[in-house]
Design an enzyme around this catalytic site. Structure first.
Site, PDB file in Angstrom:
ATOM      1  N   ASP A 113      43.250 -75.475   0.055  1.00  0.00           N
ATOM      2  CA  ASP A 113      44.578 -75.910  -0.172  1.00  0.00           C
ATOM      3  C   ASP A 113      45.400 -76.093   1.103  1.00  0.00           C
ATOM      4  OD1 ASP A 113      43.864 -76.836  -2.778  1.00  0.00           O
ATOM      5  OD2 ASP A 113      44.773 -75.029  -3.430  1.00  0.00           O
ATOM      6  N   ALA A 114      44.913 -75.502   2.182  1.00  0.00           N
ATOM      7  CA  ALA A 114      45.735 -75.539   3.337  1.00  0.00           C
ATOM      8  C   ALA A 114      45.902 -76.986   3.934  1.00  0.00           C
ATOM      9  CB  ALA A 114      44.993 -74.915   4.518  1.00  0.00           C
ATOM     10  N   LYS A 125      32.312 -85.414   3.619  1.00  0.00           N
ATOM     11  CA  LYS A 125      32.688 -84.338   2.901  1.00  0.00           C
ATOM     12  C   LYS A 125      31.144 -83.620   2.475  1.00  0.00           C
ATOM     13  CE  LYS A 125      35.557 -81.295   0.541  1.00  0.00           C
ATOM     14  NZ  LYS A 125      36.324 -80.621   1.083  1.00  0.00           N
TER      15      LYS A 125
END
Length: 231
Positions: free
Chosen positions: A14-15, A39
């Site tokens: 979640d950065a 991804k």
């Protein structure tokens, strides 16, 4: 012409890896550069079995690719991928990652953004980390620093570990995820002094749409300048 490959990692979950990757993709498009985001490993899906981060990369990529090519390894549960692999008895195969990378490098692209999962030391098996595979593939790294209390420690631990692995940290981005962070600018300045790699830019918390477009172009132009300098 060889594809410019970048592995996008972050100081933590979640950065903002997907957000910054999507901005870079938008910026490359604005500059007229063919770019795509992928991804390799994801955990956490919707009812259709699709991962939201992978879908966002697909949305902003300049080349339409099938979902399975964008996200070759995906687990339904939103947990650490190697734990999901144990539960489902579907191990993360590095041979599958390597084959996917070979396929991506054959695409008609100028830039390929390979987004990691979680932070730098993401376990993929009992003794291996995704970082080990990244190092073996000699992928240049872009680090997203989630600006919040504790980010100095998280950032420098990550930078040291990237360097220890033998990977090249080519750039980093300050992503402001905490709108209430005290001494934000002082923290950014401190990191700029400590991290040898250049900072592509500072992304404010929830920028307006018009500002977001300008930021996207700025980030992509800065990364392009680094590519041209290194050529």
């Amino acid at each position: 012409m060889a594809v410019n490959r970048f592995f996008v990692t972050a100081t933590d979950t979640d950065a903002g890896k997907t957000y910054i990757s999507s901005l870079l993709l938008q910026g490359f498009r604005a500059l007229g550069h063919a770019a795509a985001g992928v991804k390799p490993i994801a955990a956490g899906t919707d009812q259709q079995g699709l991962n939201g981060d992978a879908l966002r990369l697909m949305q902003h990529s300049g080349l339409a690719l099938p979902y399975a090519q964008v996200n070759p390894i995906c687990y339904q549960a939103a947990v650490a991928p190697h734990l999901a692999a144990q539960i489902t008895q579907q191990p993360i195969l590095e041979s599958q990652l390597t084959q996917a990378l070979q396929d991506w490098q054959q695409l008609a692209l100028q830039h390929l953004l390979i987004e990691g999962a979680g932070g730098w030391l993401l376990p993929i098996s009992k003794h291996r980390y995704l970082a080990d595979w990244v190092a073996e593939q000699r992928l240049p790294v872009v680090l997203v620093v989630g600006m919040k209390l504790g980010c100095l420690n998280h950032a420098m631990l990550t930078v040291r570990e990237i360097e220890r692995s033998g990977c090249q940290l080519v750039a980093w981005v300050a992503n402001c995820i905490d709108p209430q962070m005290a001494l934000l600018q002082e923290n950014i300045t401190d990191l700029q002094q400590r991290i040898a790699a250049p900072c592509l830019g500072v992304v404010p918390f929830m920028p307006a749409e018009q500002q977001q477009s300008a930021l996207a172009t700025q980030l992509a132009a800065a990364l392009t300048a680094i590519i041209n300098k290194n050529d």
